[in-house]
Design an enzyme around this catalytic site. Sequence first.
Site, short mmCIF file in Angstrom:
data_model
loop_
_atom_site.label_atom_id
_atom_site.label_comp_id
_atom_site.label_asym_id
_atom_site.label_seq_id
_atom_site.Cartn_x
_atom_site.Cartn_y
_atom_site.Cartn_z
N ARG A 136 48.54 -53.83 -68.35
CA ARG A 136 48.17 -54.09 -69.74
C ARG A 136 47.84 -52.75 -70.39
O ARG A 136 47.88 -51.71 -69.72
CB ARG A 136 47.04 -55.13 -69.89
CG ARG A 136 46.12 -55.31 -68.76
CD ARG A 136 45.17 -54.19 -68.52
NE ARG A 136 44.52 -53.77 -69.75
CZ ARG A 136 44.07 -52.57 -69.99
NH1 ARG A 136 44.17 -51.61 -69.08
NH2 ARG A 136 43.51 -52.25 -71.13
N GLN A 149 37.71 -55.96 -70.02
CA GLN A 149 38.44 -54.76 -69.61
C GLN A 149 37.52 -53.53 -69.58
O GLN A 149 37.77 -52.59 -68.83
CB GLN A 149 39.60 -54.47 -70.56
CG GLN A 149 40.76 -55.44 -70.46
CD GLN A 149 40.66 -56.53 -71.51
OE1 GLN A 149 39.57 -56.98 -71.85
NE2 GLN A 149 41.79 -56.95 -72.03
N ASP A 208 46.77 -50.79 -80.19
CA ASP A 208 47.99 -51.48 -79.74
C ASP A 208 49.10 -51.38 -80.77
O ASP A 208 50.28 -51.52 -80.45
CB ASP A 208 47.68 -52.95 -79.45
CG ASP A 208 46.81 -53.04 -78.22
OD1 ASP A 208 45.58 -52.88 -78.36
OD2 ASP A 208 47.37 -53.21 -77.12
N ASN A 249 43.56 -53.19 -82.61
CA ASN A 249 43.12 -52.94 -81.23
C ASN A 249 42.38 -54.19 -80.73
O ASN A 249 42.23 -55.18 -81.45
CB ASN A 249 42.22 -51.69 -81.18
CG ASN A 249 41.97 -51.21 -79.75
OD1 ASN A 249 42.92 -51.08 -78.98
ND2 ASN A 249 40.73 -50.96 -79.39
N LYS A 250 41.93 -54.12 -79.50
CA LYS A 250 41.27 -55.25 -78.84
C LYS A 250 40.20 -55.87 -79.72
O LYS A 250 39.44 -55.17 -80.41
CB LYS A 250 40.67 -54.76 -77.52
CG LYS A 250 39.95 -55.78 -76.67
CD LYS A 250 40.79 -56.98 -76.35
CE LYS A 250 42.11 -56.67 -75.69
NZ LYS A 250 43.02 -57.85 -75.59
#
Length: 361
Positions: free
Chosen positions: A53, A201, A242, A252-253
């Site tokens: 990932r 994560q 991302d 992003n996350k």
Amino acid sequence: MNVDGTHYRTIWLAADGWAVEIIDQTKLPFNFETVRLENVEDAAVAIKDMLVRGAPLIGATAAYGMALAMHADPSDVALERAYDRLLSTRPTAVNLRWALDEMTKLLQPLGANARQAAAYARAAEICDEDVDICSAIGDHGAALIKARHDETGDTVHVLTHCNAGWLATVDWGTALAPIYKAHDAGIPVHVWVDETRPRNQGASLTAWELGRHGVPLTIIADNAGGHLMQEGRVDMCIVGTDRTTASGDVCNKIGTYLKALAAHDNDVPFYVALPSPTIDWTLDDGRDIPIEERAADEVTKIQGKTESGEVITVEIVPEGANAGNPAFDVTPARMVTGLITERGVAIASKQSLAEMFPEKA
Ligand code: MRU
């Protein structure tokens, strides 16, 4: 980077010269295991199920997925099928489409018998390019950390979200590369690691890789960052991305936006480490970025290790409770202090990005 004294990348060619090996990130931080990918379906599942990932590594795995497809069958039909299968795995990280387009652009005009060798060579090149890009991001970002250290004479406290370290790339990382480079240069740096629910994560991957490298860190609950910023205990935020639009909106996350809001309110610099393949030059507005909706059980369950050493998954919500799981959010360009690219630090604006990458814009 090193794992117990051995240098690893996150993806490499197996000893037989055609299969591909990866680190299974779903097993970290408790177990370090590698997995062999032998065909395009293995590569697709590894991306979808998040054995690999992080935007750059998703792109690199997709490139090798195309090479594995050409190893099995170098026909036009197989090329198209591999492209579609790999593209369907995860929607947000644009490096996936970028890598697949790079491979297709190269392979389509070639005759079938030339495709396999060309595919492996380009996949290896994409990996090497990623290492160079991340290393350069590290150098530019480390200069920012050094400047802060020169100003305060003290340890620089960096807050990061999710995992944008070497595990998310081929090596070095994006957001963590500046931290590794600063630490290796002897600049005192400490990292506030957001745990990053729902998949953790930060707590499982970022804490693991920083710890292996000897970088001081503190894992915090996702909700703690704003408070730490109010108390003046965060010198800067550095996160990955991302997909970033041509005008500098950063996807992003999930949870990144809340950190940017808190940073904005507290005058804490908010930097985004941005490899150029993560820029989507076709989009101007971050609201047009597709946001991946992942399975609800990532929210309703959690994985951990028991005292007896068994890794188990447990339910943490009332039986039958509804859960939603948007996996990314968008931070508007106006909240981003700077984009740390491989060519230097850009302002998060269409003009600045276009000046830095004139051949793309
Ligand atoms: O869902 P993930 O774990 O693939 O999300 C990863 C991130 O959001 C990272 O911050 C991003 O890909 C940048 S990685 C260098």
